[in-house]
Motif scaffolding. Structure first.
Motif, mmCIF file in Angstrom:
data_model
loop_
_atom_site.group_PDB
_atom_site.id
_atom_site.type_symbol
_atom_site.label_atom_id
_atom_site.label_comp_id
_atom_site.label_asym_id
_atom_site.label_seq_id
_atom_site.Cartn_x
_atom_site.Cartn_y
_atom_site.Cartn_z
ATOM 1 N N SER A 186 23.154 -57.326 -25.374
ATOM 2 C CA SER A 186 23.535 -57.142 -23.974
ATOM 3 C C SER A 186 22.331 -57.151 -23.024
ATOM 4 C CB SER A 186 24.354 -55.876 -23.797
ATOM 5 O OG SER A 186 23.606 -54.760 -24.242
ATOM 6 N N GLU A 187 21.232 -56.521 -23.375
ATOM 7 C CA GLU A 187 20.055 -56.538 -22.504
ATOM 8 C C GLU A 187 19.458 -57.941 -22.427
ATOM 9 O OE1 GLU A 187 18.827 -54.149 -20.468
ATOM 10 O OE2 GLU A 187 20.691 -53.172 -21.035
ATOM 11 N N ASP A 188 19.364 -58.610 -23.553
ATOM 12 C CA ASP A 188 18.821 -59.966 -23.606
ATOM 13 C C ASP A 188 19.716 -60.940 -22.841
ATOM 14 O OD1 ASP A 188 18.872 -62.673 -25.651
ATOM 15 O OD2 ASP A 188 16.946 -61.993 -24.896
ATOM 16 N N GLN A 189 21.007 -60.699 -22.884
ATOM 17 C CA GLN A 189 21.967 -61.615 -22.273
ATOM 18 C C GLN A 189 21.789 -61.700 -20.758
ATOM 19 O OE1 GLN A 189 25.855 -60.773 -23.715
ATOM 20 N NE2 GLN A 189 26.766 -62.543 -22.754
ATOM 21 N N LYS A 190 21.181 -60.691 -20.141
ATOM 22 C CA LYS A 190 20.977 -60.712 -18.698
ATOM 23 C C LYS A 190 20.090 -61.880 -18.273
ATOM 24 C CE LYS A 190 21.613 -55.791 -18.127
ATOM 25 N NZ LYS A 190 20.978 -54.499 -17.885
ATOM 26 N N GLY A 191 19.306 -62.415 -19.183
ATOM 27 C CA GLY A 191 18.442 -63.535 -18.862
ATOM 28 C C GLY A 191 19.129 -64.886 -18.989
ATOM 29 N N VAL A 192 20.445 -64.920 -19.236
ATOM 30 C CA VAL A 192 21.201 -66.161 -19.400
ATOM 31 C C VAL A 192 22.142 -66.306 -18.212
ATOM 32 C CG1 VAL A 192 22.824 -67.425 -20.870
ATOM 33 C CG2 VAL A 192 21.080 -65.976 -21.912
ATOM 34 N N ARG A 193 21.876 -67.326 -17.383
ATOM 35 C CA ARG A 193 22.670 -67.554 -16.182
ATOM 36 C C ARG A 193 23.277 -68.953 -16.219
ATOM 37 N NH1 ARG A 193 17.793 -65.658 -15.668
ATOM 38 N NH2 ARG A 193 16.828 -67.640 -15.130
ATOM 39 N N LEU B 153 19.182 -67.788 -34.854
ATOM 40 C CA LEU B 153 20.484 -68.038 -34.230
ATOM 41 C C LEU B 153 21.156 -66.776 -33.704
ATOM 42 C CD1 LEU B 153 22.994 -69.823 -33.643
ATOM 43 C CD2 LEU B 153 23.637 -69.506 -36.015
ATOM 44 N N THR B 154 21.251 -65.747 -34.505
ATOM 45 C CA THR B 154 22.004 -64.553 -34.116
ATOM 46 C C THR B 154 21.222 -63.608 -33.222
ATOM 47 O OG1 THR B 154 21.335 -63.370 -36.118
ATOM 48 C CG2 THR B 154 23.382 -64.658 -36.226
ATOM 49 N N LYS B 155 19.964 -63.933 -32.930
ATOM 50 C CA LYS B 155 19.106 -63.048 -32.131
ATOM 51 C C LYS B 155 18.874 -63.549 -30.717
ATOM 52 C CE LYS B 155 16.610 -62.088 -36.373
ATOM 53 N NZ LYS B 155 15.424 -62.482 -37.111
ATOM 54 N N ARG B 156 19.421 -64.704 -30.368
ATOM 55 C CA ARG B 156 19.088 -65.331 -29.088
ATOM 56 C C ARG B 156 20.336 -65.614 -28.261
ATOM 57 N NH1 ARG B 156 14.614 -69.703 -31.233
ATOM 58 N NH2 ARG B 156 12.909 -68.209 -31.474
ATOM 59 N N ALA B 157 20.495 -64.859 -27.182
ATOM 60 C CA ALA B 157 21.638 -65.076 -26.297
ATOM 61 C C ALA B 157 21.604 -66.477 -25.692
ATOM 62 C CB ALA B 157 21.662 -64.015 -25.197
ATOM 63 N N PHE B 158 20.402 -67.016 -25.452
ATOM 64 C CA PHE B 158 20.315 -68.348 -24.848
ATOM 65 C C PHE B 158 20.820 -69.443 -25.788
ATOM 66 C CE2 PHE B 158 16.018 -67.864 -26.640
ATOM 67 C CZ PHE B 158 15.806 -69.090 -27.265
ATOM 68 N N VAL B 159 21.027 -69.107 -27.052
ATOM 69 C CA VAL B 159 21.644 -70.023 -28.012
ATOM 70 C C VAL B 159 23.108 -69.638 -28.230
ATOM 71 C CG1 VAL B 159 21.633 -70.829 -30.410
ATOM 72 C CG2 VAL B 159 19.477 -70.543 -29.185
ATOM 73 N N LEU B 160 23.376 -68.356 -28.395
ATOM 74 C CA LEU B 160 24.733 -67.903 -28.690
ATOM 75 C C LEU B 160 25.718 -68.171 -27.548
ATOM 76 C CD1 LEU B 160 23.947 -64.517 -30.463
ATOM 77 C CD2 LEU B 160 24.947 -66.559 -31.522
ATOM 78 N N VAL B 161 25.289 -67.969 -26.305
ATOM 79 C CA VAL B 161 26.199 -68.167 -25.174
ATOM 80 C C VAL B 161 26.671 -69.621 -25.103
ATOM 81 C CG1 VAL B 161 26.410 -68.094 -22.653
ATOM 82 C CG2 VAL B 161 25.393 -66.158 -23.875
ATOM 83 N N PRO B 162 25.769 -70.621 -25.105
ATOM 84 C CA PRO B 162 26.277 -72.002 -25.083
ATOM 85 C C PRO B 162 26.973 -72.405 -26.391
ATOM 86 C CG PRO B 162 23.865 -71.995 -25.090
ATOM 87 C CD PRO B 162 24.309 -70.574 -24.922
ATOM 88 N N LEU B 163 26.540 -71.863 -27.531
ATOM 89 C CA LEU B 163 27.231 -72.157 -28.790
ATOM 90 C C LEU B 163 28.682 -71.702 -28.711
ATOM 91 C CD1 LEU B 163 27.274 -73.139 -31.745
ATOM 92 C CD2 LEU B 163 26.400 -70.879 -32.408
ATOM 93 N N ASN B 164 28.911 -70.575 -28.071
ATOM 94 C CA ASN B 164 30.265 -70.054 -27.915
ATOM 95 C C ASN B 164 31.154 -71.023 -27.132
ATOM 96 O OD1 ASN B 164 32.026 -67.836 -28.538
ATOM 97 N ND2 ASN B 164 31.997 -67.352 -26.355
ATOM 98 N N ASP B 165 30.554 -71.817 -26.223
ATOM 99 C CA ASP B 165 31.317 -72.805 -25.446
ATOM 100 C C ASP B 165 31.907 -73.902 -26.326
ATOM 101 O OD1 ASP B 165 30.561 -71.478 -23.101
ATOM 102 O OD2 ASP B 165 29.154 -73.042 -22.456
ATOM 103 N N VAL B 166 31.215 -74.263 -27.401
ATOM 104 C CA VAL B 166 31.641 -75.415 -28.211
ATOM 105 C C VAL B 166 32.075 -75.043 -29.626
ATOM 106 C CG1 VAL B 166 30.250 -77.064 -26.906
ATOM 107 C CG2 VAL B 166 29.248 -75.957 -28.909
ATOM 108 N N TRP B 167 31.965 -73.782 -29.994
ATOM 109 C CA TRP B 167 32.267 -73.344 -31.354
ATOM 110 C C TRP B 167 33.755 -73.463 -31.628
ATOM 111 C CZ3 TRP B 167 30.370 -73.107 -35.826
ATOM 112 C CH2 TRP B 167 30.976 -72.355 -36.832
#
Length: 176
Positions: A153-160, A119-133
């Protein structure tokens, strides 16, 4: 007793948005699950096995009367109904549903770990989780989603941001 739980949904085969929509609909149709809120949809690069198409990812918040194990079983059944085939670890899939959080529970079983171990290592999970948390710090971790995103921050670049899925809860449109 009802519990608020969070599920991550992802798809990278076929009509990705339709697979997400069908998964939400099927989960909400289960008598022990009610979808409360859905995140925006994000397109993300594959992780692990990278020789595959981009994913659409999102997170949904649900209210459930099911145990964590029963909720996981319901999610796995939806995956099966939507044609999920497990051949390559982290490989292409019509739908992937992961149980991220189940109330404030910490569960460690052979087939189920809550909170989800990645959970805490994946921006592709954290970014959408932040929308509904709802709330500040994540249970168990005692840190906010923003805290973990700051390390990715580097990993987050892959989340659009890709878009949204139309979804109405019993009380009206989802808060996404």
């Amino acid at each position: 007793m009802t519990v608020r739980a969070y599920l991550a949904l992802g798809s990278n085969l076929g009509d990705r948005a339709d697979h997400l929509q069908q998964a939400i609909t099927r989960l909400d149709a289960h008598p022990g699950i009610r979808v409360l809120q859905i995140s925006d949809v994000y397109e993300t690069d594959p992780v692990g096995y990278v020789d595959q198409d981009a994913f659409l990812n999102m997170v949904i918040a649900v209210q459930t009367e099911l145990s964590a194990e029963q909720l996981l079983s319901a999610a796995l059944l939806v995956e099966q109904e939507l044609g999920r085939v497990r051949t390559i670890r982290w490989g292409p899939r019509t739908i992937d549903i992961d149980l991220l959080l189940y109330g404030e529970s910490s569960i460690s079983l052979e087939h189920l770990r809550i909170p989800h171990p990645e959970l805490t290592k994946r921006a592709f999970v954290l970014v959408p989780l932040n929308d509904v948390w709802k709330g500040g710090a994540l249970p168990i971790f005692n840190q906010t989603i923003s805290h973990y995103l700051s390390y990715l921050s580097e990993d987050q670049k892959g989340v659009r941001k890709w878009g949204t899925i139309d979804w109405e809860t019993e009380s009206g449109p989802s808060e996404n």
